[in-house]
Design a protein around this motif. Structure first.
Motif, PDB file in Angstrom:
ATOM      1  N   LEU A  95      38.404  42.069  44.285  1.00  0.00           N
ATOM      2  CA  LEU A  95      37.795  43.074  43.408  1.00  0.00           C
ATOM      3  C   LEU A  95      37.913  42.645  41.947  1.00  0.00           C
ATOM      4  CD1 LEU A  95      39.026  46.344  45.132  1.00  0.00           C
ATOM      5  CD2 LEU A  95      36.684  45.467  45.083  1.00  0.00           C
ATOM      6  N   LYS A  96      39.045  42.069  41.562  1.00  0.00           N
ATOM      7  CA  LYS A  96      39.218  41.608  40.186  1.00  0.00           C
ATOM      8  C   LYS A  96      38.287  40.434  39.880  1.00  0.00           C
ATOM      9  CE  LYS A  96      43.622  42.326  38.406  1.00  0.00           C
ATOM     10  NZ  LYS A  96      45.059  41.959  38.338  1.00  0.00           N
ATOM     11  N   GLN A  97      38.012  39.596  40.879  1.00  0.00           N
ATOM     12  CA  GLN A  97      37.076  38.504  40.669  1.00  0.00           C
ATOM     13  C   GLN A  97      35.666  39.049  40.435  1.00  0.00           C
ATOM     14  OE1 GLN A  97      37.324  35.732  43.938  1.00  0.00           O
ATOM     15  NE2 GLN A  97      39.526  35.471  43.654  1.00  0.00           N
ATOM     16  N   LYS A  98      35.316  40.077  41.195  1.00  0.00           N
ATOM     17  CA  LYS A  98      33.980  40.663  41.081  1.00  0.00           C
ATOM     18  C   LYS A  98      33.835  41.445  39.782  1.00  0.00           C
ATOM     19  CE  LYS A  98      30.531  43.222  43.679  1.00  0.00           C
ATOM     20  NZ  LYS A  98      29.487  42.214  43.619  1.00  0.00           N
ATOM     21  N   TRP A  99      34.849  42.218  39.417  1.00  0.00           N
ATOM     22  CA  TRP A  99      34.820  43.052  38.219  1.00  0.00           C
ATOM     23  C   TRP A  99      36.035  42.713  37.365  1.00  0.00           C
ATOM     24  CZ3 TRP A  99      34.052  46.527  42.708  1.00  0.00           C
ATOM     25  CH2 TRP A  99      32.695  46.736  42.960  1.00  0.00           C
ATOM     26  N   ALA A 100      35.900  41.739  36.509  1.00  0.00           N
ATOM     27  CA  ALA A 100      37.020  41.225  35.721  1.00  0.00           C
ATOM     28  C   ALA A 100      37.609  42.263  34.763  1.00  0.00           C
ATOM     29  CB  ALA A 100      36.586  39.991  34.938  1.00  0.00           C
ATOM     30  N   ASP A 101      36.846  43.312  34.431  1.00  0.00           N
ATOM     31  CA  ASP A 101      37.340  44.336  33.505  1.00  0.00           C
ATOM     32  C   ASP A 101      38.379  45.257  34.138  1.00  0.00           C
ATOM     33  OD1 ASP A 101      35.694  43.385  31.545  1.00  0.00           O
ATOM     34  OD2 ASP A 101      34.136  44.892  31.830  1.00  0.00           O
ATOM     35  N   LEU A 102      38.530  45.215  35.446  1.00  0.00           N
ATOM     36  CA  LEU A 102      39.487  46.091  36.110  1.00  0.00           C
ATOM     37  C   LEU A 102      40.913  45.680  35.769  1.00  0.00           C
ATOM     38  CD1 LEU A 102      37.995  46.442  39.685  1.00  0.00           C
ATOM     39  CD2 LEU A 102      37.963  48.118  37.850  1.00  0.00           C
ATOM     40  N   THR A 103      41.755  46.671  35.610  1.00  0.00           N
ATOM     41  CA  THR A 103      43.172  46.413  35.353  1.00  0.00           C
ATOM     42  C   THR A 103      43.970  46.683  36.621  1.00  0.00           C
ATOM     43  OG1 THR A 103      43.665  48.681  34.708  1.00  0.00           O
ATOM     44  CG2 THR A 103      42.881  47.192  32.966  1.00  0.00           C
TER      45      THR A 103
ATOM     46  N   ASP B  61      43.971  50.335  37.308  1.00  0.00           N
ATOM     47  CA  ASP B  61      42.765  50.811  37.991  1.00  0.00           C
ATOM     48  C   ASP B  61      42.883  50.592  39.491  1.00  0.00           C
ATOM     49  OD1 ASP B  61      41.442  51.538  35.603  1.00  0.00           O
ATOM     50  OD2 ASP B  61      40.665  49.508  35.365  1.00  0.00           O
ATOM     51  N   LEU B  62      43.333  49.424  39.880  1.00  0.00           N
ATOM     52  CA  LEU B  62      43.410  49.086  41.294  1.00  0.00           C
ATOM     53  C   LEU B  62      44.550  49.808  41.993  1.00  0.00           C
ATOM     54  CD1 LEU B  62      42.491  45.346  41.007  1.00  0.00           C
ATOM     55  CD2 LEU B  62      41.074  47.175  41.928  1.00  0.00           C
ATOM     56  N   ASN B  63      45.607  50.131  41.297  1.00  0.00           N
ATOM     57  CA  ASN B  63      46.695  50.895  41.901  1.00  0.00           C
ATOM     58  C   ASN B  63      46.260  52.318  42.223  1.00  0.00           C
ATOM     59  OD1 ASN B  63      48.503  48.783  41.896  1.00  0.00           O
ATOM     60  ND2 ASN B  63      49.335  49.294  39.912  1.00  0.00           N
ATOM     61  N   TYR B  64      45.187  52.760  41.626  1.00  0.00           N
ATOM     62  CA  TYR B  64      44.685  54.108  41.861  1.00  0.00           C
ATOM     63  C   TYR B  64      44.227  54.308  43.299  1.00  0.00           C
ATOM     64  CZ  TYR B  64      44.157  57.848  38.534  1.00  0.00           C
ATOM     65  OH  TYR B  64      44.378  58.949  37.789  1.00  0.00           O
ATOM     66  N   VAL B  65      43.982  53.244  44.009  1.00  0.00           N
ATOM     67  CA  VAL B  65      43.436  53.352  45.360  1.00  0.00           C
ATOM     68  C   VAL B  65      44.388  54.022  46.336  1.00  0.00           C
ATOM     69  CG1 VAL B  65      44.184  51.175  46.361  1.00  0.00           C
ATOM     70  CG2 VAL B  65      41.993  52.123  47.007  1.00  0.00           C
TER      71      VAL B  65
ATOM     72  N   GLU C 194      38.696  58.391  43.156  1.00  0.00           N
ATOM     73  CA  GLU C 194      39.054  58.158  41.760  1.00  0.00           C
ATOM     74  C   GLU C 194      38.945  56.680  41.410  1.00  0.00           C
ATOM     75  OE1 GLU C 194      42.448  60.638  40.319  1.00  0.00           O
ATOM     76  OE2 GLU C 194      42.335  61.372  42.385  1.00  0.00           O
ATOM     77  N   LEU C 195      39.302  55.800  42.356  1.00  0.00           N
ATOM     78  CA  LEU C 195      39.155  54.368  42.124  1.00  0.00           C
ATOM     79  C   LEU C 195      37.687  54.032  41.903  1.00  0.00           C
ATOM     80  CD1 LEU C 195      40.153  51.415  42.056  1.00  0.00           C
ATOM     81  CD2 LEU C 195      39.811  51.385  44.532  1.00  0.00           C
ATOM     82  N   VAL C 196      36.819  54.554  42.764  1.00  0.00           N
ATOM     83  CA  VAL C 196      35.389  54.289  42.625  1.00  0.00           C
ATOM     84  C   VAL C 196      34.906  54.793  41.265  1.00  0.00           C
ATOM     85  CG1 VAL C 196      33.099  54.810  43.533  1.00  0.00           C
ATOM     86  CG2 VAL C 196      34.940  54.214  45.102  1.00  0.00           C
ATOM     87  N   GLY C 197      35.360  55.964  40.865  1.00  0.00           N
ATOM     88  CA  GLY C 197      34.986  56.509  39.565  1.00  0.00           C
ATOM     89  C   GLY C 197      35.433  55.632  38.413  1.00  0.00           C
ATOM     90  N   ARG C 198      36.642  55.109  38.508  1.00  0.00           N
ATOM     91  CA  ARG C 198      37.149  54.217  37.461  1.00  0.00           C
ATOM     92  C   ARG C 198      36.306  52.941  37.391  1.00  0.00           C
ATOM     93  NH1 ARG C 198      43.015  53.976  35.790  1.00  0.00           N
ATOM     94  NH2 ARG C 198      43.668  56.136  35.756  1.00  0.00           N
TER      95      ARG C 198
ATOM     96  N   ILE D  86      33.962  47.133  47.900  1.00  0.00           N
ATOM     97  CA  ILE D  86      35.321  47.441  48.355  1.00  0.00           C
ATOM     98  C   ILE D  86      35.446  47.174  49.849  1.00  0.00           C
ATOM     99  CG2 ILE D  86      36.980  49.309  48.736  1.00  0.00           C
ATOM    100  CD1 ILE D  86      36.013  50.471  46.024  1.00  0.00           C
ATOM    101  N   LYS D  87      34.449  47.599  50.607  1.00  0.00           N
ATOM    102  CA  LYS D  87      34.463  47.369  52.057  1.00  0.00           C
ATOM    103  C   LYS D  87      34.480  45.860  52.348  1.00  0.00           C
ATOM    104  CE  LYS D  87      31.936  48.308  56.327  1.00  0.00           C
ATOM    105  NZ  LYS D  87      32.096  46.976  56.855  1.00  0.00           N
TER     106      LYS D  87
END
Length: 66
Positions: A17-25, A28-32, A38-42, A58-59
């Motif tokens: 996911l970080k490779q696909k969306w480098a802006d994620l922190t 953000d990913l711990n929100y899952v 909420e993760l999808v919203g972030r 994500i799938k």
């Protein structure tokens, strides 16, 4: 599947996911954990992508073949 395997699979998925969306922190990913909507919203907020595209990515990241 034990807890260690699940954690390993999640770490692989987070990396993809970080490779696909480098802006994620990491935050953000711990929100899952119990908060998929909420993760999808972030991700939507940071990337502007459609919910369906995010859910598909994500799938796909969870289908690591592990």
């Amino acid at each position: 599947m034990n807890t260690l395997q699940i954690k390993g699979n999640w770490n692989i998925a987070k990396g993809k996911l970080k490779q696909k969306w480098a802006d994620l922190t990491d935050d953000d990913l711990n929100y899952v954990e119990g908060k998929e909507d909420e993760l999808v919203g972030r991700i939507q907020k940071r990337t502007g992508q459609a919910r369906e595209d995010i859910e598909k990515a994500i799938k796909e990241s969870n289908d690591c073949g592990c």
